[in-house]
Motif scaffolding. Structure first.
Motif, PDB file in Angstrom:
ATOM      1  N   LYS A  58       0.957  -0.987  -0.027  1.00  0.00           N
ATOM      2  CA  LYS A  58      -0.050  -0.255   0.056  1.00  0.00           C
ATOM      3  C   LYS A  58       1.397   1.055  -0.455  1.00  0.00           C
ATOM      4  N   TYR A  59       1.658   1.177   0.254  1.00  0.00           N
ATOM      5  CA  TYR A  59       2.910   2.088   0.367  1.00  0.00           C
ATOM      6  C   TYR A  59       4.882   2.150  -0.307  1.00  0.00           C
ATOM      7  N   PHE A  60       4.522   1.077  -1.521  1.00  0.00           N
ATOM      8  CA  PHE A  60       5.715   0.813  -2.327  1.00  0.00           C
ATOM      9  C   PHE A  60       5.541   0.554  -3.407  1.00  0.00           C
ATOM     10  N   GLY A  61       6.090   0.669  -4.855  1.00  0.00           N
ATOM     11  CA  GLY A  61       5.591   0.255  -5.595  1.00  0.00           C
ATOM     12  C   GLY A  61       4.106   0.284  -6.171  1.00  0.00           C
ATOM     13  N   THR A  62       3.541   1.678  -5.782  1.00  0.00           N
ATOM     14  CA  THR A  62       1.756   2.361  -6.386  1.00  0.00           C
ATOM     15  C   THR A  62       2.547   2.708  -7.311  1.00  0.00           C
ATOM     16  N   LYS A  63       1.238   3.244  -8.173  1.00  0.00           N
ATOM     17  CA  LYS A  63       1.135   4.813  -9.083  1.00  0.00           C
ATOM     18  C   LYS A  63       1.148   5.404  -8.580  1.00  0.00           C
ATOM     19  N   GLU A  64       1.043   5.846  -7.374  1.00  0.00           N
ATOM     20  CA  GLU A  64       0.933   7.037  -6.441  1.00  0.00           C
ATOM     21  C   GLU A  64       2.705   7.142  -6.298  1.00  0.00           C
ATOM     22  N   GLN A  65       3.096   6.084  -5.641  1.00  0.00           N
ATOM     23  CA  GLN A  65       4.108   6.132  -4.842  1.00  0.00           C
ATOM     24  C   GLN A  65       5.265   5.274  -5.546  1.00  0.00           C
ATOM     25  N   PRO A  66       5.752   5.435  -6.674  1.00  0.00           N
ATOM     26  CA  PRO A  66       6.049   3.957  -7.342  1.00  0.00           C
ATOM     27  C   PRO A  66       7.830   4.008  -6.610  1.00  0.00           C
ATOM     28  N   ASN A  67       8.149   4.128  -6.117  1.00  0.00           N
ATOM     29  CA  ASN A  67       9.899   4.018  -5.512  1.00  0.00           C
ATOM     30  C   ASN A  67      10.395   3.142  -5.142  1.00  0.00           C
ATOM     31  N   LYS A  68      10.766   2.028  -5.036  1.00  0.00           N
ATOM     32  CA  LYS A  68      11.288   0.333  -4.312  1.00  0.00           C
ATOM     33  C   LYS A  68      12.204   0.649  -3.587  1.00  0.00           C
TER      34      LYS A  68
END
Length: 169
Positions: free
Chosen positions: A130-140
Motif C-alpha cells: 500500500k506504500y511501495f511500488g504503487t502508481k502514486e508512489q512507485p519508488n521501491k
C-alpha cells in the motif's frame, strides 16, 4: 564591457550551472528478469544527498482498551505493519521526507503464534504494497526481512521496521 563585469557574469553563470546540477540523484536498480516483486535489487545515491538513518518503529495499540500486550491490543501482522507505516509517515513529515525517499528497509518479524510460530510475511506484504511500488508512489527500496525471536515491546508485538532515507541537499 570591462573585464570585471565579464568576470562577474562568468562567475554568476558558473554558480547557476553548478547549483542547478546539485540535486541528489537516486538510482533504483530493478530486480532481474522484470521480476514484479516490489523491492529494488540495489539503490545508489549521489554524494550530495543527506542520508537519514531512521530508528526502528514498532506498532501502536490497535485496541488500547484490550489487555496490554495481548493480540487484541496489537492486532495481527498486517494491522501492526499498517500501524508502523502510519507512525513512520508522521515522523517523515517532521523530517521533510516521504516514503518515496526510503532507499533501504529492514523488517524484523516475530513468529506469529497463530501460524505455528512462522512469521506472517504475507500479512506484512499486504501492508507494504500500500506504500511501495504503487502508481502514486512507485519508488521501491532495497529491503531485507528477518524472523527474530522477539521484540523489546513484549509479547504479541510482531513487527519492527527501520529505514534509511535519501534527502536531497
Amino acid at each position: 564591457m570591462n573585464k570585471t563585469v565579464k568576470k562577474s557574469i562568468l562567475v554568476a553563470a558558473a554558480a547557476a550551472l553548478f547549483s542547478a546540477n546539485s540535486f541528489a540523484e537516486v538510482t533504483r536498480h530493478a530486480l532481474p528478469n522484470n521480476n514484479p516483486f516490489p523491492i529494488s535489487r540495489a539503490v545508489e545515491v549521489t554524494s550530495d544527498t543527506t542520508l537519514i538513518f531512521h530508528a526502528g518503529m514498532t506498532p501502536g495499540p490497535v485496541n488500547p482498551d484490550a489487555e496490554k500486550g495481548s493480540r487484541e491490543y496489537y492486532g495481527d501482522t498486517e494491522t501492526q505493519a499498517l500501524s508502523v507505516f502510519k507512525r513512520l509517515e508522521s515522523s517523515f513529515k517532521d523530517l521533510g521526507v516521504d516514503f518515496g525517499d526510503v532507499v533501504k528497509m529492514q523488517v524484523f518479524m516475530v513468529g506469529d503464534p497463530t501460524m505455528d510460530g512462522k512469521m506472517d510475511f504475507g500479512g506484512f506484504m499486504k501492508a507494504y504494497t500500500k506504500y511501495f511500488g504503487t502508481k502514486e508512489q512507485p519508488n521501491k527500496p532495497s529491503r531485507s526481512a528477518f524472523q527474530i525471536a522477539g521484540l523489546a515491546g513484549g509479547p504479541n508485538m510482531l513487527i519492527e521496521i527501520e529505514v534509511v532515507l535519501a534527502k536531497p541537499e
